[in-house]
Design a protein around this motif. Sequence first.
Motif, mmCIF file in Angstrom:
data_model
loop_
_atom_site.group_PDB
_atom_site.id
_atom_site.type_symbol
_atom_site.label_atom_id
_atom_site.label_comp_id
_atom_site.label_asym_id
_atom_site.label_seq_id
_atom_site.Cartn_x
_atom_site.Cartn_y
_atom_site.Cartn_z
ATOM 1 N N SER A 9 -2.096 -2.534 -6.756
ATOM 2 C CA SER A 9 -1.685 -1.164 -7.089
ATOM 3 C C SER A 9 -2.780 -0.147 -6.743
ATOM 4 O O SER A 9 -2.496 0.931 -6.202
ATOM 5 C CB SER A 9 -1.340 -1.070 -8.575
ATOM 6 N N LEU A 10 -4.033 -0.498 -7.046
ATOM 7 C CA LEU A 10 -5.122 0.440 -6.786
ATOM 8 C C LEU A 10 -5.339 0.659 -5.300
ATOM 9 O O LEU A 10 -5.534 1.793 -4.845
ATOM 10 C CB LEU A 10 -6.410 -0.079 -7.438
ATOM 11 N N VAL A 11 -5.311 -0.426 -4.520
ATOM 12 C CA VAL A 11 -5.489 -0.281 -3.074
ATOM 13 C C VAL A 11 -4.300 0.446 -2.461
ATOM 14 O O VAL A 11 -4.455 1.276 -1.564
ATOM 15 C CB VAL A 11 -5.703 -1.655 -2.411
ATOM 16 N N ALA A 12 -3.094 0.156 -2.963
ATOM 17 C CA ALA A 12 -1.905 0.852 -2.451
ATOM 18 C C ALA A 12 -1.981 2.343 -2.727
ATOM 19 O O ALA A 12 -1.532 3.163 -1.909
ATOM 20 C CB ALA A 12 -0.648 0.256 -3.083
ATOM 21 N N SER A 13 -2.574 2.728 -3.860
ATOM 22 C CA SER A 13 -2.662 4.155 -4.204
ATOM 23 C C SER A 13 -3.603 4.917 -3.286
ATOM 24 O O SER A 13 -3.473 6.121 -3.126
ATOM 25 C CB SER A 13 -3.130 4.317 -5.657
ATOM 26 N N THR A 14 -4.556 4.196 -2.662
ATOM 27 C CA THR A 14 -5.486 4.872 -1.748
ATOM 28 C C THR A 14 -4.870 5.085 -0.370
ATOM 29 O O THR A 14 -5.271 5.996 0.356
ATOM 30 C CB THR A 14 -6.781 4.054 -1.582
ATOM 31 N N GLY A 15 -3.915 4.237 0.002
ATOM 32 C CA GLY A 15 -3.301 4.331 1.324
ATOM 33 C C GLY A 15 -4.207 3.865 2.445
ATOM 34 O O GLY A 15 -3.895 4.044 3.623
#
Length: 286
Positions: A31-37
């Motif tokens: 989730s955290l890596v996905a939020s950075t794009g």
Amino acid sequence: MAVVSVNLRAVTSWVGIARLCAIVLSCTAFSLVASTGEFRTTYGTWCMFTWCFCFVVTLLVLVLELLELYPKLPLSWDDFTSAFSLLAALMVFTIVVFPSTFIGSPCISHCAQKAVATTASCLCFLAYALEVGLTRAKPGDISSFLSTVPGLLKVFEVYVACLIFSLLDMTNLKPGLQWCVAVYSICFIITFLIIIFTIGRCLSYIPCPLEKMLVGYNALALVMYITATVLWPLYNFNGRVRPNPCDSQCPWNKHLGVTFLTIFNLIAYLVDLIYSTRMVFIRAPS
């Protein structure tokens, strides 16, 4: 009317707690890596797949054990969970530093997310490693082959072979290098089939002494990997120096990676042969 029973030990035992931690941590890192794009590279995509794959399969395993539905599946559940926990540990280990590689110095954007994702990924690896340690068969217990040392080594050997395949360049290979590729492919296929047959409970249909056959195969695989360990660096590095610059896509670096992975699998097959031989030919006194 069918009644579904609930097995609370699936989430209260040490193995269940380790799986719960792995689920939470893999979801957090994803989730955290996905939020950075910032995961558009091939390596970033692989990391996202790893976190998602581990999250989904671990959640499925936990639900099936919680509701006690796994006995209805046509497979060896203990072998499956043992193989998956080690596979997940290896997959997460190879991507454990991914978020930190994009932090930079000084950090420009999404610093907190990347730092927490790196920490979550490290802890996720430890959770799967703990599960492997908790489910590993005790000495003398061979009820679940893939939870024994030789069984776990089979999973390791297949995964390392997959890493080797990801680094191979199949263009203009000399005969010696073609033999190395044949070694990687043959050993991968046979070892993978052993894992599949074990999980699918098909090994009992093989019309020969299985334990001795595995010892013979391990000996043959060891000899084949010895030849690959010698030939691969001989054909790729003899008389050649490392180009400058040489990034992660540089063929020289990829060949070096294959060399080290070949050595890792050589050691794995050697240990596998030693343990398998002890299990078959050296019996503990009754």
